[in-house]
Design a protein around this motif. Structure first.
Motif, PDB file in Angstrom:
ATOM      1  N   GLY A   5       4.094  29.009   7.701  1.00 45.02           N
ATOM      2  CA  GLY A   5       3.373  27.774   7.450  1.00 45.02           C
ATOM      3  C   GLY A   5       1.882  27.955   7.640  1.00 45.02           C
ATOM      4  N   GLN A  21      -1.976  13.426   5.566  1.00 50.70           N
ATOM      5  CA  GLN A  21      -1.981  14.558   4.655  1.00 50.70           C
ATOM      6  C   GLN A  21      -2.830  14.229   3.447  1.00 50.70           C
ATOM      7  OE1 GLN A  21       1.155  15.202   2.208  1.00 50.70           O
ATOM      8  NE2 GLN A  21       1.173  17.390   2.405  1.00 50.70           N
ATOM      9  N   THR A  74      -6.260   5.759   3.091  1.00 50.05           N
ATOM     10  CA  THR A  74      -5.444   5.102   4.099  1.00 50.05           C
ATOM     11  C   THR A  74      -4.280   4.357   3.492  1.00 50.05           C
ATOM     12  OG1 THR A  74      -7.236   3.528   4.060  1.00 50.05           O
ATOM     13  CG2 THR A  74      -6.959   4.783   6.064  1.00 50.05           C
ATOM     14  N   LYS A  75      -4.491   3.737   2.301  1.00 49.68           N
ATOM     15  CA  LYS A  75      -3.403   2.928   1.766  1.00 49.68           C
ATOM     16  C   LYS A  75      -2.325   3.783   1.125  1.00 49.68           C
ATOM     17  CE  LYS A  75      -4.253  -0.106  -1.252  1.00 49.68           C
ATOM     18  NZ  LYS A  75      -4.354  -1.263  -2.153  1.00 49.68           N
ATOM     19  N   GLY A  76      -2.741   4.732   0.329  1.00 49.62           N
ATOM     20  CA  GLY A  76      -1.752   5.443  -0.467  1.00 49.62           C
ATOM     21  C   GLY A  76      -1.336   6.787   0.080  1.00 49.62           C
ATOM     22  N   GLY A  77      -1.880   7.184   1.211  1.00 49.29           N
ATOM     23  CA  GLY A  77      -1.600   8.527   1.687  1.00 49.29           C
ATOM     24  C   GLY A  77      -0.387   8.579   2.571  1.00 49.29           C
ATOM     25  N   GLU A  78       0.150   9.785   2.678  1.00 48.83           N
ATOM     26  CA  GLU A  78       1.290   9.974   3.570  1.00 48.83           C
ATOM     27  C   GLU A  78       0.775  10.452   4.899  1.00 48.83           C
ATOM     28  OE1 GLU A  78       4.496  11.897   0.883  1.00 48.83           O
ATOM     29  OE2 GLU A  78       4.843  12.512   2.959  1.00 48.83           O
ATOM     30  N   TYR A  79       1.281   9.865   5.962  1.00 47.07           N
ATOM     31  CA  TYR A  79       0.803  10.221   7.283  1.00 47.07           C
ATOM     32  C   TYR A  79       1.724  11.248   7.901  1.00 47.07           C
ATOM     33  CZ  TYR A  79      -2.607   6.541   7.248  1.00 47.07           C
ATOM     34  OH  TYR A  79      -3.679   5.768   6.949  1.00 47.07           O
ATOM     35  N   GLU A  80       1.134  12.349   8.365  1.00 44.79           N
ATOM     36  CA  GLU A  80       1.961  13.309   9.100  1.00 44.79           C
ATOM     37  C   GLU A  80       2.285  12.771  10.475  1.00 44.79           C
ATOM     38  OE1 GLU A  80      -0.091  17.320   7.440  1.00 44.79           O
ATOM     39  OE2 GLU A  80       0.745  17.316   9.445  1.00 44.79           O
ATOM     40  N   VAL A  89       1.144   9.316  13.046  1.00 43.94           N
ATOM     41  CA  VAL A  89       0.299   8.158  13.328  1.00 43.94           C
ATOM     42  C   VAL A  89       0.757   7.594  14.656  1.00 43.94           C
ATOM     43  CG1 VAL A  89       1.792   6.704  11.923  1.00 43.94           C
ATOM     44  CG2 VAL A  89      -0.484   5.930  12.461  1.00 43.94           C
ATOM     45  N   LYS A 134       1.821   4.998  17.170  1.00 41.28           N
ATOM     46  CA  LYS A 134       2.276   3.603  17.186  1.00 41.28           C
ATOM     47  C   LYS A 134       2.559   3.230  18.629  1.00 41.28           C
ATOM     48  CE  LYS A 134       4.577   4.127  12.827  1.00 41.28           C
ATOM     49  NZ  LYS A 134       5.694   4.858  12.353  1.00 41.28           N
ATOM     50  N   GLU A 164       4.969   1.893  19.886  1.00 38.61           N
ATOM     51  CA  GLU A 164       6.351   2.131  20.307  1.00 38.61           C
ATOM     52  C   GLU A 164       6.575   3.537  20.786  1.00 38.61           C
ATOM     53  OE1 GLU A 164       6.165  -0.704  16.995  1.00 38.61           O
ATOM     54  OE2 GLU A 164       6.491   1.389  16.569  1.00 38.61           O
ATOM     55  N   MET A 165       5.582   4.420  20.523  1.00 34.00           N
ATOM     56  CA  MET A 165       5.775   5.802  20.929  1.00 34.00           C
ATOM     57  C   MET A 165       5.547   5.995  22.409  1.00 34.00           C
ATOM     58  SD  MET A 165       3.706   7.835  18.119  1.00 34.00           S
ATOM     59  CE  MET A 165       4.303   8.197  16.533  1.00 34.00           C
ATOM     60  N   MET A 189       7.290  20.759   6.366  1.00 33.21           N
ATOM     61  CA  MET A 189       7.548  19.338   6.249  1.00 33.21           C
ATOM     62  C   MET A 189       8.539  19.103   5.118  1.00 33.21           C
ATOM     63  SD  MET A 189       4.737  16.484   5.330  1.00 33.21           S
ATOM     64  CE  MET A 189       3.734  17.805   4.827  1.00 33.21           C
ATOM     65  N   LEU A 244       7.805  25.119   2.574  1.00 31.80           N
ATOM     66  CA  LEU A 244       7.856  26.579   2.601  1.00 31.80           C
ATOM     67  C   LEU A 244       8.881  27.136   1.625  1.00 31.80           C
ATOM     68  CD1 LEU A 244       7.676  27.232   6.416  1.00 31.80           C
ATOM     69  CD2 LEU A 244       5.885  27.474   4.734  1.00 31.80           C
ATOM     70  N   THR A 302       4.950  29.847   0.909  1.00 34.09           N
ATOM     71  CA  THR A 302       4.439  28.582   0.386  1.00 34.09           C
ATOM     72  C   THR A 302       4.269  28.569  -1.116  1.00 34.09           C
ATOM     73  OG1 THR A 302       2.374  29.456   1.159  1.00 34.09           O
ATOM     74  CG2 THR A 302       3.215  27.560   2.305  1.00 34.09           C
ATOM     75  N   ASN A 352       2.836   1.400  -4.557  1.00 35.28           N
ATOM     76  CA  ASN A 352       1.840   1.909  -3.624  1.00 35.28           C
ATOM     77  C   ASN A 352       1.374   0.819  -2.678  1.00 35.28           C
ATOM     78  OD1 ASN A 352       0.260   4.084  -2.769  1.00 35.28           O
ATOM     79  ND2 ASN A 352      -1.525   3.202  -3.729  1.00 35.28           N
ATOM     80  N   GLU A 411       3.202  -1.400   6.102  1.00 35.55           N
ATOM     81  CA  GLU A 411       1.838  -1.402   5.568  1.00 35.55           C
ATOM     82  C   GLU A 411       1.473  -0.215   4.713  1.00 35.55           C
ATOM     83  OE1 GLU A 411       2.010  -3.451   9.382  1.00 35.55           O
ATOM     84  OE2 GLU A 411       1.553  -1.312   9.301  1.00 35.55           O
ATOM     85  N   THR A 457       2.317   3.000   1.698  1.00 35.52           N
ATOM     86  CA  THR A 457       2.969   3.094   0.408  1.00 35.52           C
ATOM     87  C   THR A 457       4.438   3.473   0.545  1.00 35.52           C
ATOM     88  OG1 THR A 457       3.178   4.681  -1.367  1.00 35.52           O
ATOM     89  CG2 THR A 457       1.689   5.227   0.376  1.00 35.52           C
ATOM     90  N   LYS A 476       7.360   5.578  -0.314  1.00 38.12           N
ATOM     91  CA  LYS A 476       7.407   6.911  -0.910  1.00 38.12           C
ATOM     92  C   LYS A 476       8.760   7.250  -1.494  1.00 38.12           C
ATOM     93  CE  LYS A 476       3.453   8.937  -0.485  1.00 38.12           C
ATOM     94  NZ  LYS A 476       2.736   9.508  -1.594  1.00 38.12           N
ATOM     95  N   GLY A 510       5.137   5.817   3.841  1.00 36.34           N
ATOM     96  CA  GLY A 510       4.242   6.915   4.183  1.00 36.34           C
ATOM     97  C   GLY A 510       4.014   7.112   5.658  1.00 36.34           C
ATOM     98  N   SER A 511       4.381   6.143   6.493  1.00 32.49           N
ATOM     99  CA  SER A 511       4.193   6.312   7.935  1.00 32.49           C
ATOM    100  C   SER A 511       5.447   6.815   8.603  1.00 32.49           C
ATOM    101  CB  SER A 511       3.837   4.989   8.598  1.00 32.49           C
ATOM    102  OG  SER A 511       2.703   4.446   8.054  1.00 32.49           O
ATOM    103  N   THR A 540       8.908   7.543  15.911  1.00 33.17           N
ATOM    104  CA  THR A 540       8.132   7.585  17.161  1.00 33.17           C
ATOM    105  C   THR A 540       7.958   9.032  17.595  1.00 33.17           C
ATOM    106  OG1 THR A 540      10.176   7.386  18.384  1.00 33.17           O
ATOM    107  CG2 THR A 540       8.914   5.376  18.041  1.00 33.17           C
TER     108      THR A 540
END
Lengths: 357, 260
Positions: free
Chosen positions: A112, A330, A335-341, A343, A345, A347-348, B1, B23, B50, B196, B219, B221, B223, B239-240, B260
């Motif tokens: 990776g 990533q 912020t709106k359309g991206g995928e978060y690796e 974040v 929260k 609750e974590m 991922m 990968l 990759t 989106n 809140e 997009t 996916k 996405g979150s 979480t």
């Protein structure tokens, strides 16, 4: 008069409680339910009992410590091994088991790393070029912080923000061959967030910035030179931490100039990343002989006192601040359309012994 | 991922999942116990590299000749046997990386060719597509491209969606579909899409062009959208890293899993 009366009252109250305690020490050792301060409803009595308990605990602790020291000294005098020192329990020691902690033989991790966004810089194929800018309204400590950042990070350029869209700025920077963008965000005239965007399609890390101390506020500070600094990254253990470590590493050039004797440290502890910038110098120091406590016939002690020791003296220069990761997205800023690796929260935060970096 | 996941119908082990990642590895995860045991990675096919980044995958789960097609970033599409990972064939694909190969390799190729002509004709990018159970109809959607349903035999567009009217504030959100799926294998008329703008919409071709039902989910997009075997439940992922399962008849969320 009133004060005297209070004292006598507390004096009266302590005595019977003390008697109860002496009777119930055995019961206490079994379970503390016999007399907890929280079971007393009267605030004065309760605070008195609590203060007495704390005082007792303090005395016991001091007694134990003295006994330990006496044992150690005695063992050293006799020549035996001193009893082993106990390890204090800390939150880092009792950290929750995390399955994402990087293992040293993980080939997927290395593969990776070979293919991720920072590999071209970290393999010395391209050099880092940083664009620093701010949010739209920038005042007071912001510009001072940015000028210090420019002196710490080599090959960094500052551009005024104007009213450009951040996504457009990302485009301009990719066209001009920058490798990352740092946006310093100010809130209430104080820098409070750092956005690090890797280019051309690197991840976006959003950090919260706090405890900023500028160079002029540090006592006996040093002045950084233009040599390329060494980088020290400590305690980034999990996969996420490893990725953030590589992100930070890609901001700096990979060939440090050891003659410059400058070091930049990013130390991670409990998910807070501490930034320090020092200049160091190695000195040889002769340690003094300790005559007062050494007894006769202690050859080892005499030998040690005659040797010289080299120590490193540090002088802090440059700003000092702490970062905390809020989110890692990533791709470039979206912020709106991206995928978060990752974040953060609320609750974590399930336990005080759980950390993510 | 992990990027794409396909779930096989429960055969011998209760749940068997194939996951594909950046990968280029294909991992088989199985949950042995009846009532949700801890899933374990049972097998791992391929070496980590990759350049073999997996972009899309699709499975043809027939009884006698199951096929698994995997599209990689290097432009090569591989056809594997999903039981033990042997390579069955290689298809060098011509088109760009957004495509998703569908059920049969032959139909997949067919779709590839059509994809190129579609994206040249329409003015946006096609992001998601899905072929229904009987392989006669296909559904496309994308950025700036409204959801369309095509008839594969005749290669014509039979239905286009219309975006919902302006909301109460007068704001018009541009169309951007990120994922789509037919709600059941037999019925080509109803499908669910994710946008989106964190909205999930249910469309019915036979009813009207506007979405029959639409609701918001958190809140970020949407996916991924996937249908359940019973034809009613739909699983959505955003996405979150949050997952939820929703009953499409009523719009009630059954359960939600927040990362979480």
């Amino acid at each position: 008069m009133a004060v005297k009366r209070k004292k006598s009252n507390t004096g009266d109250m302590i005595v019977p409680c003390g008697k109860e305690d002496s009777n119930s020490t055995e019961k206490k050792s079994n379970g503390k339910e016999h007399l907890l301060p929280s079971m007393i409803k009267n605030k004065e009595k309760r605070s008195a009992v609590h203060a007495q308990l704390k005082h007792q605990k303090k005395l016991e602790k001091r007694k134990k410590a003295k006994a330990r020291e006496a044992d150690e000294k005695r063992a050293l005098e006799i020549g035996e091994e001193p009893p082993p020192r106990k390890i204090p329990r800390t939150i880092e020691n009792t950290r929750e088991f995390d399955e994402t902690i990087c293992k040293p033989d993980d080939e997927e991790l290395f593969a990776g790393n070979d293919g991720d966004e920072f590999s071209s810089i970290l393999k010395h194929e391209s050099t880092s070029k940083i664009l620093i800018t701010t949010c739209r309204f920038n005042s007071t400590r912001g510009p001072a912080f940015i000028s210090e950042l420019l002196s710490v990070i080599p090959n960094a350029h500052y551009y005024k923000r104007g009213t450009y869209d951040l996504k457009k700025i990302v485009e301009y920077a990719t066209n001009k061959d920058f490798t990352s963008i740092i946006v310093v965000h100010t809130n209430r005239r104080e820098p409070d967030a750092l956005l690090v965007i890797g280019l051309p399609d690197g991840p976006t890390a959003h950090f919260k910035l706090s405890k900023l101390v500028l160079r002029k506020d540090i006592k006996n500070h040093g002045n950084p030179t233009s040599h390329q600094p060494e980088l020290v990254l400590t305690n980034f253990t999990t996969r996420l931490g490893h990725r953030i470590g590589r992100l930070i590493q890609s901001l700096f050039p990979q060939d440090p100039n050891f003659r410059g004797r400058q070091v930049v440290t990013f130390h991670n502890q409990r998910d807070f990343i501490f930034f320090r910038h020092h200049r160091y110098i190695f000195e040889s120091k002769e340690s003094k002989q300790s005559d007062s406590k050494a007894t006769k016939g202690k050859d080892t002690m005499d030998e040690k006192s005659a040797q010289e020791k080299t120590v490193a003296r540090l002088q802090e220069c440059g700003p000092r601040f702490t970062l905390k990761l809020i989110s890692l997205q990533q791709g470039t800023f979206d912020t709106k359309g991206g995928e978060y690796e990752w974040v953060h929260k609320p609750e974590m935060d399930t336990s005080r012994r759980r950390f993510f970096l | 991922m992990p990027r794409t996941t396909t779930v096989e119908c429960p055969g011998c082990p209760p749940i068997r999942v194939l996951t594909f990642d950046v990968l280029g590895l294909v991992k088989v995860v199985e949950a042995r116990a009846k009532q949700g045991g801890v899933p374990k990675v049972v097998e791992r096919w391929g070496e980590p590299d990759t350049s073999r980044h997996v972009l899309a995958a699709s499975i043809n789960d027939s009884k006698f000749d199951p096929l698994l097609a995997v599209a990689r970033k290097s432009g090569v599409t591989e056809v594997l046997n999903p039981i033990n990972g042997d390579l069955r064939g290689l298809v060098p694909s011509v088109c760009q990386s957004d495509v998703q190969p569908e059920d049969d390799a032959i139909v997949g190729l067919h779709l590839f060719k059509k994809q190129i002509s579609d994206s040249s004709s329409s003015s946006g990018n096609i992001v998601c597509s899905k072929v229904d159970g009987s392989e006669n109809y296909a559904l496309f959607g994308g950025k700036g491209v409204e959801a369309n349903v095509w008839d594969l035999d005749k290669c014509t567009k039979i239905w286009t969606a219309k975006s919902p009217p302006k909301n109460s504030l007068g704001i018009f959100t541009p169309t951007w579909f990120t994922s789509a799926t037919f709600i059941s294998k037999d019925d080509h008329r109803k499908f669910v899409t994710g946008t989106n703008n964190h909205q999930v919409r249910l469309y019915d071709i036979s009813a009207q062009r506007r979405p029959v039902m639409s609701f918001d989910f958190r809140e970020t997009t949407i996916k991924a959208v996937a249908e359940d075997l019973d034809g009613q439940t739909v699983y959505i992922g955003n996405g979150s890293g949050d997952l939820a399962s929703v009953d499409m008849r009523t719009g009630i969320q059954y359960c939600q899993h927040v990362l979480t």
